[in-house]
Design a protein around this motif. Structure first.
Motif, PDB file in Angstrom:
ATOM      1  N   MET A   1       0.751  -1.403  -0.206  1.00  0.00           N
ATOM      2  CA  MET A   1       0.068  -0.138  -0.038  1.00  0.00           C
ATOM      3  C   MET A   1       0.959   1.335   0.142  1.00  0.00           C
ATOM      4  SD  MET A   1      -2.581   1.372   2.904  1.00  0.00           S
ATOM      5  CE  MET A   1      -3.873   0.499   2.437  1.00  0.00           C
ATOM      6  N   LYS A   2       0.312   2.135  -0.832  1.00  0.00           N
ATOM      7  CA  LYS A   2       1.253   3.566  -0.746  1.00  0.00           C
ATOM      8  C   LYS A   2       1.003   4.365   0.290  1.00  0.00           C
ATOM      9  CE  LYS A   2       1.867   7.231  -3.934  1.00  0.00           C
ATOM     10  NZ  LYS A   2       1.181   7.854  -5.339  1.00  0.00           N
ATOM     11  N   THR A   3       1.893   4.885   0.991  1.00  0.00           N
ATOM     12  CA  THR A   3       1.645   5.699   2.158  1.00  0.00           C
ATOM     13  C   THR A   3       2.033   7.206   1.868  1.00  0.00           C
ATOM     14  OG1 THR A   3       3.991   5.524   2.831  1.00  0.00           O
ATOM     15  CG2 THR A   3       2.180   4.010   3.707  1.00  0.00           C
ATOM     16  N   ALA A   4       1.373   8.203   2.207  1.00  0.00           N
ATOM     17  CA  ALA A   4       1.300   9.653   2.052  1.00  0.00           C
ATOM     18  C   ALA A   4       2.623  10.274   2.870  1.00  0.00           C
ATOM     19  CB  ALA A   4       0.135  10.470   2.369  1.00  0.00           C
ATOM     20  N   VAL A   5       3.403  11.170   2.469  1.00  0.00           N
ATOM     21  CA  VAL A   5       4.297  11.786   3.237  1.00  0.00           C
ATOM     22  C   VAL A   5       3.895  13.254   3.181  1.00  0.00           C
ATOM     23  CG1 VAL A   5       6.677  12.355   3.189  1.00  0.00           C
ATOM     24  CG2 VAL A   5       6.083  10.257   2.450  1.00  0.00           C
ATOM     25  N   PRO A   6       3.715  13.817   4.400  1.00  0.00           N
ATOM     26  CA  PRO A   6       3.560  15.169   4.554  1.00  0.00           C
ATOM     27  C   PRO A   6       4.503  15.940   3.646  1.00  0.00           C
ATOM     28  CG  PRO A   6       3.654  14.380   6.897  1.00  0.00           C
ATOM     29  CD  PRO A   6       3.991  13.494   5.670  1.00  0.00           C
ATOM     30  N   CYS A   7       3.952  17.167   2.659  1.00  0.00           N
ATOM     31  CA  CYS A   7       4.610  17.788   1.928  1.00  0.00           C
ATOM     32  C   CYS A   7       4.315  19.293   2.167  1.00  0.00           C
ATOM     33  CB  CYS A   7       4.351  17.364   0.632  1.00  0.00           C
ATOM     34  SG  CYS A   7       4.590  15.657   0.000  1.00  0.00           S
ATOM     35  N   TYR A   8       5.413  20.062   1.947  1.00  0.00           N
ATOM     36  CA  TYR A   8       5.433  21.426   2.197  1.00  0.00           C
ATOM     37  C   TYR A   8       6.076  22.138   0.927  1.00  0.00           C
ATOM     38  CZ  TYR A   8       6.206  26.446   3.842  1.00  0.00           C
ATOM     39  OH  TYR A   8       6.230  27.673   4.034  1.00  0.00           O
ATOM     40  N   TYR A   9       5.637  23.332   0.338  1.00  0.00           N
ATOM     41  CA  TYR A   9       6.284  24.174  -0.479  1.00  0.00           C
ATOM     42  C   TYR A   9       6.000  25.638  -0.185  1.00  0.00           C
ATOM     43  CZ  TYR A   9       7.916  25.846  -5.074  1.00  0.00           C
ATOM     44  OH  TYR A   9       8.598  26.627  -5.790  1.00  0.00           O
ATOM     45  N   HIS A  10       6.979  26.543  -0.607  1.00  0.00           N
ATOM     46  CA  HIS A  10       7.002  27.763  -0.289  1.00  0.00           C
ATOM     47  C   HIS A  10       7.762  28.518  -1.599  1.00  0.00           C
ATOM     48  CE1 HIS A  10       7.075  31.664   2.010  1.00  0.00           C
ATOM     49  NE2 HIS A  10       8.022  31.780   1.226  1.00  0.00           N
ATOM     50  N   ILE A  11       7.157  29.571  -1.951  1.00  0.00           N
ATOM     51  CA  ILE A  11       7.621  30.404  -3.069  1.00  0.00           C
ATOM     52  C   ILE A  11       7.231  31.842  -2.851  1.00  0.00           C
ATOM     53  CG2 ILE A  11       5.839  30.027  -4.594  1.00  0.00           C
ATOM     54  CD1 ILE A  11       7.738  30.002  -6.944  1.00  0.00           C
ATOM     55  N   ASP A  12       8.499  32.587  -3.150  1.00  0.00           N
ATOM     56  CA  ASP A  12       7.963  34.331  -2.939  1.00  0.00           C
ATOM     57  C   ASP A  12       8.208  34.827  -4.254  1.00  0.00           C
ATOM     58  OD1 ASP A  12       7.639  34.511  -0.064  1.00  0.00           O
ATOM     59  OD2 ASP A  12       9.933  34.406   0.226  1.00  0.00           O
ATOM     60  N   VAL A  13       7.129  35.752  -4.835  1.00  0.00           N
ATOM     61  CA  VAL A  13       6.900  35.992  -6.241  1.00  0.00           C
ATOM     62  C   VAL A  13       6.820  37.339  -6.320  1.00  0.00           C
ATOM     63  CG1 VAL A  13       6.676  33.891  -7.513  1.00  0.00           C
ATOM     64  CG2 VAL A  13       4.717  35.523  -6.602  1.00  0.00           C
ATOM     65  N   GLU A  14       7.133  38.249  -7.198  1.00  0.00           N
ATOM     66  CA  GLU A  14       6.836  39.529  -7.425  1.00  0.00           C
ATOM     67  C   GLU A  14       5.501  39.350  -8.608  1.00  0.00           C
ATOM     68  OE1 GLU A  14       7.311  42.846  -6.428  1.00  0.00           O
ATOM     69  OE2 GLU A  14       8.331  42.225  -4.922  1.00  0.00           O
ATOM     70  N   VAL A  15       4.234  39.590  -8.179  1.00  0.00           N
ATOM     71  CA  VAL A  15       3.188  39.520  -8.970  1.00  0.00           C
ATOM     72  C   VAL A  15       3.336  40.285 -10.208  1.00  0.00           C
ATOM     73  CG1 VAL A  15       0.870  39.023  -9.418  1.00  0.00           C
ATOM     74  CG2 VAL A  15       2.027  38.514  -7.331  1.00  0.00           C
ATOM     75  N   GLY A  16       3.229  39.687 -11.406  1.00  0.00           N
ATOM     76  CA  GLY A  16       2.979  40.473 -12.569  1.00  0.00           C
ATOM     77  C   GLY A  16       2.304  39.653 -13.702  1.00  0.00           C
ATOM     78  N   PRO A  17       1.560  40.333 -14.670  1.00  0.00           N
ATOM     79  CA  PRO A  17       0.808  39.406 -15.521  1.00  0.00           C
ATOM     80  C   PRO A  17       1.661  38.136 -16.190  1.00  0.00           C
ATOM     81  CG  PRO A  17       0.833  41.724 -15.935  1.00  0.00           C
ATOM     82  CD  PRO A  17       1.789  41.701 -15.011  1.00  0.00           C
ATOM     83  N   GLU A  18       3.104  38.494 -16.329  1.00  0.00           N
ATOM     84  CA  GLU A  18       3.734  37.367 -16.902  1.00  0.00           C
ATOM     85  C   GLU A  18       4.046  36.224 -15.961  1.00  0.00           C
ATOM     86  OE1 GLU A  18       6.272  40.066 -14.930  1.00  0.00           O
ATOM     87  OE2 GLU A  18       4.788  40.642 -16.647  1.00  0.00           O
ATOM     88  N   ARG A  19       4.064  36.548 -14.789  1.00  0.00           N
ATOM     89  CA  ARG A  19       4.457  35.688 -13.529  1.00  0.00           C
ATOM     90  C   ARG A  19       3.229  34.717 -13.110  1.00  0.00           C
ATOM     91  NH1 ARG A  19       9.366  34.856 -12.055  1.00  0.00           N
ATOM     92  NH2 ARG A  19       8.838  34.617  -9.709  1.00  0.00           N
ATOM     93  N   VAL A  20       2.120  34.897 -13.527  1.00  0.00           N
ATOM     94  CA  VAL A  20       1.046  34.192 -13.088  1.00  0.00           C
ATOM     95  C   VAL A  20       1.097  32.817 -13.651  1.00  0.00           C
ATOM     96  CG1 VAL A  20      -1.586  34.224 -13.278  1.00  0.00           C
ATOM     97  CG2 VAL A  20      -0.635  36.312 -12.449  1.00  0.00           C
ATOM     98  N   GLY A  21       1.365  32.855 -14.984  1.00  0.00           N
ATOM     99  CA  GLY A  21       1.065  31.518 -15.631  1.00  0.00           C
ATOM    100  C   GLY A  21       2.522  30.780 -15.102  1.00  0.00           C
ATOM    101  N   GLN A  22       3.585  31.526 -15.052  1.00  0.00           N
ATOM    102  CA  GLN A  22       4.881  30.794 -14.540  1.00  0.00           C
ATOM    103  C   GLN A  22       4.762  29.968 -13.173  1.00  0.00           C
ATOM    104  OE1 GLN A  22       8.203  33.452 -14.045  1.00  0.00           O
ATOM    105  NE2 GLN A  22       9.718  31.878 -14.329  1.00  0.00           N
ATOM    106  N   VAL A  23       4.148  30.873 -12.231  1.00  0.00           N
ATOM    107  CA  VAL A  23       3.970  30.327 -10.897  1.00  0.00           C
ATOM    108  C   VAL A  23       3.105  29.033 -10.863  1.00  0.00           C
ATOM    109  CG1 VAL A  23       2.724  30.836  -8.515  1.00  0.00           C
ATOM    110  CG2 VAL A  23       4.400  32.484  -9.682  1.00  0.00           C
ATOM    111  N   SER A  24       2.097  29.570 -11.794  1.00  0.00           N
ATOM    112  CA  SER A  24       0.971  28.224 -11.910  1.00  0.00           C
ATOM    113  C   SER A  24       1.460  26.866 -12.510  1.00  0.00           C
ATOM    114  CB  SER A  24      -0.149  28.421 -12.839  1.00  0.00           C
ATOM    115  OG  SER A  24      -0.901  27.497 -13.131  1.00  0.00           O
TER     116      SER A  24
END
Length: 170
Positions: A1-24
Motif C-alpha cells: 500500500m502506498k503511504t503519504a508523506v506530509p509535503c510543504y512548498y513555499h515560493i516568494d514572487v513579485e506578481v505581474g501578468p507574465e508571472r501568473v502562468g509561470q507560478v501556476s
C-alpha cells in the motif's frame, strides 16, 4: 500500500501578468511530483484567480505562496504584503469563485498585518492514503514472553534464575 508523506512548498514572487502562468506551472509541477495530479487543475485555477486579483488591486506586488499536503487535504495559502488590499471589497468576485471551486477557504491577517487567503482541496475517498506507514511485523524468529506471564517469584529472582525459569517454561 502506498503511504503519504506530509509535503510543504513555499515560493516568494513579485506578481505581474507574465508571472501568473509561470507560478501556476511551478505549483503544478510540485503537485505532480507529490503524485497529486488530480488536484492540479483546481489549485492552478484558484492560484491564478488570486494572483491576477493581486496584480490588479494591490500596490505592493510581493506575494508568498505556500502549499501543505497532509495525506487528505491540500491547503494553498497566498499572502500579500499590501496592507491596503481589502479582500471584502477588492477581491470579492475572486473569493466567490474560490469558494465555489474549493472544499474550504478563508482569509485572515498575519501578525505583521499582511493578508493571507487560503483554500483547500480534499482528496476524494478512493484517493486517500494513510499518512503514517503501518507498524512493522516482528522480525524475531521466536516471540519473547511478556513479563506479566511469568510468576512473580521469577520476576524478583536474580538474572540467572530468570534464565533457568524461562528455559524450564519452554
Amino acid at each position: 500500500m502506498k503511504t503519504a508523506v506530509p509535503c510543504y512548498y513555499h515560493i516568494d514572487v513579485e506578481v505581474g501578468p507574465e508571472r501568473v502562468g509561470q507560478v501556476s506551472r511551478i505549483l503544478a509541477a510540485h503537485l505532480r511530483h507529490w503524485d497529486l495530479e488530480n488536484l492540479v487543475d483546481p489549485v492552478r485555477h484558484g492560484t491564478e484567480l488570486l494572483l491576477r486579483a493581486i496584480d490588479q488591486h494591490a500596490t505592493d506586488k510581493h506575494t508568498s505562496i505556500e502549499m501543505w499536503w497532509n495525506g487528505q487535504h491540500l491547503i494553498t495559502a497566498i499572502g500579500g504584503e499590501d496592507r491596503d488590499l481589502r479582500p471584502d471589497q477588492d477581491l470579492r468576485a475572486c473569493l466567490a469563485d474560490i469558494a465555489a471551486m474549493s472544499d474550504g477557504w478563508g482569509c485572515c491577517a498575519s501578525g505583521t498585518g499582511c493578508t493571507i487567503i487560503w483554500f483547500s482541496q480534499r482528496a476524494r475517498s478512493g484517493e486517500r492514503v494513510p499518512l503514517v506507514p503501518t507498524a512493522p511485523a516482528p522480525t524475531l524468529r521466536s516471540g519473547l514472553q511478556v513479563p506479566r506471564a511469568l510468576p512473580v517469584a521469577v520476576l524478583g529472582a536474580p538474572a540467572n534464575a530468570v534464565d533457568d525459569a524461562l528455559a524450564g517454561a519452554r
